[in-house]
Design an enzyme around this catalytic site. Sequence first.
Site, short mmCIF file in Angstrom:
data_model
loop_
_atom_site.label_atom_id
_atom_site.label_comp_id
_atom_site.label_asym_id
_atom_site.label_seq_id
_atom_site.Cartn_x
_atom_site.Cartn_y
_atom_site.Cartn_z
CB ALA A 169 -0.84 -0.49 0.60
CB VAL A 177 -4.20 -3.10 6.68
CG1 VAL A 177 -3.20 -3.83 5.77
CG2 VAL A 177 -4.63 -4.03 7.81
CD GLU A 178 -4.01 -0.71 1.55
OE1 GLU A 178 -2.95 -0.20 1.14
OE2 GLU A 178 -4.41 -1.82 1.17
CB THR A 179 -2.03 4.80 4.92
OG1 THR A 179 -3.38 5.14 5.25
CG2 THR A 179 -1.93 4.48 3.43
CE1 TYR A 214 -4.21 -4.95 2.49
CE2 TYR A 214 -6.35 -5.77 1.81
CZ TYR A 214 -5.52 -4.71 2.12
OH TYR A 214 -6.00 -3.43 2.07
#
Length: 397
Positions: free
Chosen positions: A17, A170-172, A373
Site C-alpha cells: 500500500a 492496514v494500508e496507511t 491481507y
Amino acid sequence: MHTLLNSFAAALVVVGAAGCATHAQPIAPAPVPAAGPTSAPEAPAAPAPAPVPALLPPATTSGAVTADPRFGPPDTIPQFAQDVAARDKLDAAWIESVLAQAVFLPDIRPLMVPPSARGFGNWRAYRARFVDPIRINAGVRFWQRNRDTLARAQAEFGVPPEIIVGILGVETVYGRNMGSFRVLDTLSTLAFDFPREHPRAAARQAYFRNELAQFLLLCVRNGLDPADAVGSYAGAMGIPQFMPSSWLRYAIDFEGDGHVDLWDNETDAIGSVANYFKEHGWQPGEPTHFSVTLAPGADLDALLAPDITPTFSAAQFQAMGADLSAAGRGYGGPLALIRLTNGNPARPGHAPSYVAGTQNFYVVTRYNHSAFYAMSVIDLGEQIAKALRQREATASE
C-alpha cells in the site's frame, strides 16, 4: 486499490500500500497491482475534452522536451503521448512535457519481482505486523472522530465500519504512511522499464502504462499538478492507497465540497472505500468467514482447488470433510476454504489455519489479492471495534 500490488508484495509485507501498493513505514500492503487486480481495470469512458493544466517547466535549459533515455527508444514517449491523447482527449504536447519531468527510479524495479523461492508464508507473523497496538489505538481514535461518517457510509453502501477502519489501518495507519515517492516517477519507471525478469513482465508493464495514462487523466480532471502527487513505490495514493484507475472509477466526494481528496480528507477516503466494496459485490449484513475444522481424510485437494473463490455450499463443505461452525452450516451462500499457512507445516506447532470464506471475504481480497491481507483487515477491524467498546464501557462507569 486500489488496485489494488501483487500478492507477493502483500506476502512480503511491503508497504503498499504506501510503499501497496501499494504500497512502509510500518510496512503495509496496498491495493496496487498485487494479484489484485492482475489485469488493468477497465478504463472509464473517455470524457469530453477537458482544460489542460499549465505545462510544467521544460526538462532542459534549452527548452527541449526530452524524456529520460532509460524510458526507452526516442519514439517511446511521443507514441505513448499520441495514443493517450487520442483515447482520452488530452493534449499530446502536454503529456510529453509532463513525462519529460519524470525521474527514473531504478531502486523500485526490484521490488516488483517476486522472490524465486517463496517458501512457506507465516500467517501469525504477518498478522502480528498489522494487528498491533499502534494500529488498534489509532483505529479507535479514527473511529471516534469519524463516527457519523462511518455510520453514513454503512447506511449508503452497506459496508460496516470495522471493514473500512481495517482497510485504512492496514494500508496507511489512517494516513500516517501514504508513501513519499512522486507518482509521476514511479509509474513512468514501471510503465517504460518494468523488470523483464518478472514472470508476467509484459502484462505488468501494460498494467502500469494504463495506470500512468489514468494518472494523467486524473490530474487533468481534478486540476492536479502531476509533479506534486506522491504515493507508494507502485503509484498507489492517499489514505486508502488507490491506484489512479481506482481513483477515477471508485473515489467519491463523500464530503460534498465539490472535489475528491484522498490525501487529506478522511470523509472522502471513508466513502470511497465503501463505494469500492459495494461496486465489487459486498453483501450487506453477511459475514466474511466462519470457523472450520478439517476431519481426518478431508479432501483438501478438492476443497482448495478454487483457491479463494467461493464455490461450495455448506453441505458440500461438510461432505468433503470440512466441519463448519453452527452458523456456517446454516449459511446459504457459497464458501471457499481459506488456508493460512504458519510456516513449514512439518515443524511442530506450525500447522496451517483454516477458515471458510464467504463472498464478502472474497470482496476484501479485491482490494489486495491475498488471504493474509484480507484476514488482517478483518481481524484489525474486529480488534478496533472491541477496544472501542471497552473504552466506552469504562468511560460510562
